[in-house]
Design a protein around this motif. Structure first.
Motif, PDB file in Angstrom:
ATOM      1  N   THR A  47      -7.018  11.184   1.045  1.00  0.00           N
ATOM      2  CA  THR A  47      -5.755  10.552   0.675  1.00  0.00           C
ATOM      3  C   THR A  47      -5.891   9.857  -0.674  1.00  0.00           C
ATOM      4  N   SER A  78      -4.023   9.226   5.761  1.00  0.00           N
ATOM      5  CA  SER A  78      -3.187   8.132   5.247  1.00  0.00           C
ATOM      6  C   SER A  78      -2.936   7.079   6.323  1.00  0.00           C
ATOM      7  N   THR A 103      -2.847   0.249  -4.129  1.00  0.00           N
ATOM      8  CA  THR A 103      -2.588  -0.968  -3.365  1.00  0.00           C
ATOM      9  C   THR A 103      -2.556  -2.167  -4.301  1.00  0.00           C
ATOM     10  N   ASN A 122      -6.576   1.648  -7.376  1.00  0.00           N
ATOM     11  CA  ASN A 122      -6.040   2.992  -7.161  1.00  0.00           C
ATOM     12  C   ASN A 122      -7.133   4.048  -7.156  1.00  0.00           C
ATOM     13  N   THR A 157      -5.955   4.876   6.683  1.00  0.00           N
ATOM     14  CA  THR A 157      -5.996   3.973   5.529  1.00  0.00           C
ATOM     15  C   THR A 157      -5.071   2.769   5.729  1.00  0.00           C
ATOM     16  N   ILE A 205     -11.983  -0.800   0.890  1.00  0.00           N
ATOM     17  CA  ILE A 205     -11.886   0.612   0.521  1.00  0.00           C
ATOM     18  C   ILE A 205     -13.139   1.375   0.947  1.00  0.00           C
ATOM     19  N   ILE A 227       0.840  -1.202   0.000  1.00  0.00           N
ATOM     20  CA  ILE A 227       0.000   0.000   0.000  1.00  0.00           C
ATOM     21  C   ILE A 227       0.873   1.249   0.000  1.00  0.00           C
ATOM     22  N   LEU A 247      -4.711   6.501  -2.853  1.00  0.00           N
ATOM     23  CA  LEU A 247      -4.437   5.108  -2.487  1.00  0.00           C
ATOM     24  C   LEU A 247      -4.037   4.335  -3.731  1.00  0.00           C
ATOM     25  N   ALA A 288      -0.141   5.493   0.333  1.00  0.00           N
ATOM     26  CA  ALA A 288      -1.196   6.495   0.487  1.00  0.00           C
ATOM     27  C   ALA A 288      -0.555   7.861   0.687  1.00  0.00           C
TER      28      ALA A 288
END
Length: 249
Positions: free
Chosen positions: A101, A48, A105, A117, A51, A79, A33, A103, A35
């Motif tokens: 944020t 972040s 991953t 994403n 997350t 998510i 990940i 993301l 972020a």
């Protein structure tokens, strides 16, 4: 699977609002990940952090991933959960109002990777076909490029380059993009915030991954070059290398 995570506040910023991590579950599958938080009063680092920590906990509790559709379902539900948590924290803490944020991953088994994403943090794949960006930025300048209003070269220096069209935690409804790719022996995945992708050309990234350096030295070189090229933003990256073993680097 060899893996490495690095984050650096860069040369200009006094605070690092990026976050990330690499987590392995009981099935030895990997969740990587990155972020890139945003928001006033250092609230970006709160978004972040929520997350990363939420994904880590959910991943530890996840059932074994059977296939790509299962991976995408797990990512979607996780998510959505994180989006709700960030929104709730924003409502309950006035100083965090408006935080969010990016993301990116990657959920990787030894057979495939499913990538999600939101925003402009990116995932790249390096394999026998070369080095290519897997994800698509959710940004104003990318929309302008797609509509033909500006060129890709003009986008690199556009004054509104940092304006996002999607982010995690800023709206009740969140939509990520999902990609499933084959991940094979010798392949690399690079996940990064724009503090790296804005500072290194694509060829420079490929050149670093092609060196004989260790995966840790490659990660350090990415950070070093981003800083040498200005380091105006926080710099965060994950490198995953598919190898015979499945252990963290």
């Amino acid at each position: 699977m060899n893996s490495v995570f690095r984050t650096d506040k860069g040369r200009i910023r006094t605070h690092n609002e990026d976050n990330g991590g690499i987590f392995f579950n009981s099935s030895s599958d990997c969740l990587a990940i990155v972020a890139d938080g945003m928001g006033g009063h250092n609230a970006g680092d709160v978004a972040s952090q929520i997350t990363i920590e939420s994904m880590r906990v959910q991943w530890q509790q996840a059932s074994p991933i059977e296939d790509a559709s299962h991976a995408e379902e797990w990512l979607k539900s996780t998510i959505n959960l994180i989006n709700e948590r960030i929104l709730m924290h924003s409502r309950d803490n006035q100083e965090c109002n408006g935080m969010g944020t990016t993301l990116v991953t990657a959920l990787c088994t030894n057979r495939f990777c499913t990538i999600a994403n939101i925003g402009d943090s990116r995932c790249y794949l390096f394999n026998e076909n070369g080095f290519a960006q897997v994800t698509e930025d959710h940004s104003l300048v990318n929309e302008l490029v797609k509509s033909g209003e500006i060129t890709k070269e003009e986008a690199e220096h556009h004054p509104r380059k940092n304006v996002l069209t999607r982010a995690l935690g800023t709206d009740v409804h969140v939509t990520a993009d999902y990609y499933t790719i084959t991940f094979e022996q010798g392949n690399y995945l690079l996940l990064c915030s724009d503090g790296l992708s804005n500072k290194l050309a694509r060829q420079d990234m490929q050149d670093i991954l092609q060196t004989d350096l260790s995966i840790e030295e490659k990660a350090d070189l990415f950070v070093q070059q981003a800083n040498e090229n200005g380091g105006e933003d926080n710099i965060t990256l994950v490198i995953l290398e598919h190898s015979a073993g499945l252990e963290s680097g």
